[in-house]
Design an enzyme around this catalytic site. Structure first.
Site, PDB file in Angstrom:
ATOM      1  N   ASP A 112      83.969   3.204 -46.141  1.00 25.37           N
ATOM      2  CA  ASP A 112      82.715   3.277 -45.393  1.00 25.37           C
ATOM      3  C   ASP A 112      82.631   4.670 -44.768  1.00 25.37           C
ATOM      4  OD1 ASP A 112      84.475   3.151 -43.328  1.00 25.37           O
ATOM      5  OD2 ASP A 112      83.761   1.249 -42.534  1.00 25.37           O
ATOM      6  N   ASP A 315      82.284  -7.099 -47.896  1.00 26.42           N
ATOM      7  CA  ASP A 315      83.558  -6.899 -47.199  1.00 26.42           C
ATOM      8  C   ASP A 315      83.550  -7.692 -45.903  1.00 26.42           C
ATOM      9  OD1 ASP A 315      83.310  -4.846 -44.662  1.00 26.42           O
ATOM     10  OD2 ASP A 315      81.779  -4.411 -46.166  1.00 26.42           O
ATOM     11  N   CYS A 353      95.584 -25.895 -52.734  1.00 24.26           N
ATOM     12  CA  CYS A 353      95.321 -24.445 -52.762  1.00 24.26           C
ATOM     13  C   CYS A 353      96.299 -23.778 -53.728  1.00 24.26           C
ATOM     14  CB  CYS A 353      95.460 -23.847 -51.371  1.00 24.26           C
ATOM     15  SG  CYS A 353      95.299 -22.043 -51.358  1.00 24.26           S
ATOM     16  N   CYS A 355      97.247 -20.614 -53.680  1.00 22.10           N
ATOM     17  CA  CYS A 355      97.821 -19.357 -53.184  1.00 22.10           C
ATOM     18  C   CYS A 355      99.351 -19.439 -53.101  1.00 22.10           C
ATOM     19  CB  CYS A 355      97.215 -18.965 -51.838  1.00 22.10           C
ATOM     20  SG  CYS A 355      98.044 -19.660 -50.401  1.00 22.10           S
ATOM     21  N   CYS A 358     100.713 -21.508 -50.073  1.00 22.10           N
ATOM     22  CA  CYS A 358     100.631 -22.965 -50.197  1.00 22.10           C
ATOM     23  C   CYS A 358     101.561 -23.509 -51.283  1.00 22.10           C
ATOM     24  CB  CYS A 358      99.187 -23.397 -50.451  1.00 22.10           C
ATOM     25  SG  CYS A 358      98.140 -23.145 -49.001  1.00 22.10           S
ATOM     26  N   HIS A 384      96.992 -16.655 -47.596  1.00 21.85           N
ATOM     27  CA  HIS A 384      96.158 -17.851 -47.803  1.00 21.85           C
ATOM     28  C   HIS A 384      94.674 -17.548 -47.540  1.00 21.85           C
ATOM     29  CE1 HIS A 384      94.680 -21.949 -47.724  1.00 21.85           C
ATOM     30  NE2 HIS A 384      94.025 -21.575 -46.638  1.00 21.85           N
TER      31      HIS A 384
END
Ligand code: ZN
Length: 423
Positions: A112, A315, A353, A355, A358, A384
């Site tokens: 940015d 974002d 999940c 991820c 998890c 996560h």
């Protein structure tokens, strides 16, 4: 990239795949809503859109390695030009071969412009894109207990460094120089960010000033692209301001559309309930061939509103920032893993999940780590939460391509907010 030659602009492009079908109450044009799927091609790889853009402010995700971000499906990262200018200095990133090489992230990056951070020093308010306001309007409002540290004039912004109190100056040309040296694939024009507290008259002046700065950014960007030979092409997105005013937003969008930008950033102060509408006003005007980034999204429902109305990339710092305080995003809403009741809960953060956290760790363990202020607690919770948002955007993309976006949106939001969840 070729030795001795300016960056090749054809290395950056956007192709639209599926447009979101029209509905009776949907905003759009030419028989479709503004929402779409597509691919942004950059010199460091492709971004399949709509996409989530994790925020790596200081050229790092807090508590998580780039390799882990790649494993969880992150396509791109956004760093902050102002923070990197302050420390370590943009010339260090330039000497390292650019942001991507410096941080060992083998993929597309964004920066940015620094305008948000610099101008936030002017009021001391915490500002997210979709904020709630009480209707107070004055150009002199400063948050309680804060001192004004930034001053806007026609040419740019003078501000006091939060790091060491020294005085600095940002302008269109300075921001472009910094962002070119940092070397991200996608950069943003330096704009004036107002707050919803500013008066209508100030918003009008600010939109015109942002347009003049945008023209200067394009000129300086083109000059730097020619001068800095042997570097990959960096794309420049113009930013549309105009707060909550439809006429100002449409006017600002026309101004930005008239300039030779590669894409558009939808930014500035937006009242949450108007987010989708504001995206649609801007997309009405913007050429479809330019990708659209929605700056600083705050919540799950904001992402759906942004996607439906034409946003391609989003974002959001929330998943990482809140993870470090124990807030966990799941399909059934956001809740806190620090709750005493979870001390003996040996289930994963979220059943089902995919991820890494998890797959291997329990609520009880993460509860223990965060309570003990162990860094690995932040790492596991962040993995996560980031995966939650990356997967959400992946699922939204599949739902548009598969023609079931509206059902997916209805079911996801109903379930997420069923218990009055925040976020
Ligand atoms: Zn998980």
């Amino acid at each position: 990239m070729q030795e001795g030659k300016p960056g090749d602009r054809s290395a950056f492009s956007f192709e639209v795949h599926t447009r979101l079908q029209a509905t009776a109450d949907g905003l759009g044009k030419d028989g479709a809503r503004h929402g779409r799927t597509g691919v942004i091609h950059t010199p460091h790889g492709d971004i399949h859109t709509p996409a989530f853009v994790p925020v790596a402010t200081q050229a790092t995700m807090k508590a998580v390695l780039p390799e882990q971000m790649r494993d969880m499906g992150a396509q791109c990262l956004l760093a902050n030009a102002f923070h990197l200018y302050e420390r370590p200095g943009d010339e260090i990133l330039d000497a390292a071969g650019g942001l991507s090489r410096f941080m060992n992230w083998d993929g597309p990056t964004f920066t940015d412009s620094g305008g948000f951070q610099v101008l936030s020093l002017g009021a001391g308010f915490k500002k997210t894109l979709a904020m709630d306001v009480s209707g107070l309007q004055s150009d002199d409002v400063i948050a309680d207990g804060k001192e004004r540290h930034a001053f806007v004039d026609e040419d740019g912004v003078t501000f006091k460094s939060p790091l060491n109190g020294s005085m600095h100056r940002f302008s269109a040309e300075i921001s472009m120089g910094i962002q070119h040296r940092i070397g991200a694939d996608i950069m943003f024009a330096f704009d004036e960010l107002t707050t919803l507290m500013n008066t209508r008259q100030y918003q009008e002046e600010s939109v015109e000033r942002t347009y003049r700065w945008a023209q200067r950014c394009v000129a300086e960007h083109q000059r730097l692209t020619q001068e800095r030979v042997g570097k990959p092409y960096q794309a420049l997105f113009g930013v549309v301001q105009g707060a909550n005013y439809e006429d100002l937003r449409r006017h600002a969008a026309q101004q930005i559309a008239s300039l030779d930008f590669d894409g558009v950033g939808i930014g500035g102060a937006i009242e949450k309930r108007l987010l989708g509408q504001i995206c649609a006003w801007i997309c009405d005007v913007m050429p479809e061939s330019r990708p659209r980034h929605v700056l600083g999204i705050a919540a799950v429902d904001d992402i759906f509103a942004g996607v439906e109305n034409g946003g391609d990339t989003f974002d959001c710092v929330a998943p990482a920032r809140t993870a470090r305080n124990g807030a966990i995003y799941t399909r059934d809403g956001r809740w806190n893993v620090l709750r005493t009741a979870l001390k003996r809960d040996f289930r994963p953060l979220e059943e089902g999940c995919d991820c890494y956290t998890c797959q291997h760790y329990s609520r009880a363990y993460i509860h223990h780590l965060l309570r003990s202020r162990e860094m690995t607690g932040s790492t596991l919770a962040t993995i996560h939460n980031e995966r939650f948002f990356i997967r959400l955007l992946d699922d939204i993309r599949a739902s548009i391509d598969g023609g079931y976006f509206d059902e997916f949106k209805r079911e996801t939001l109903a379930r997420f907010y069923a218990n009055g969840s925040k976020g």
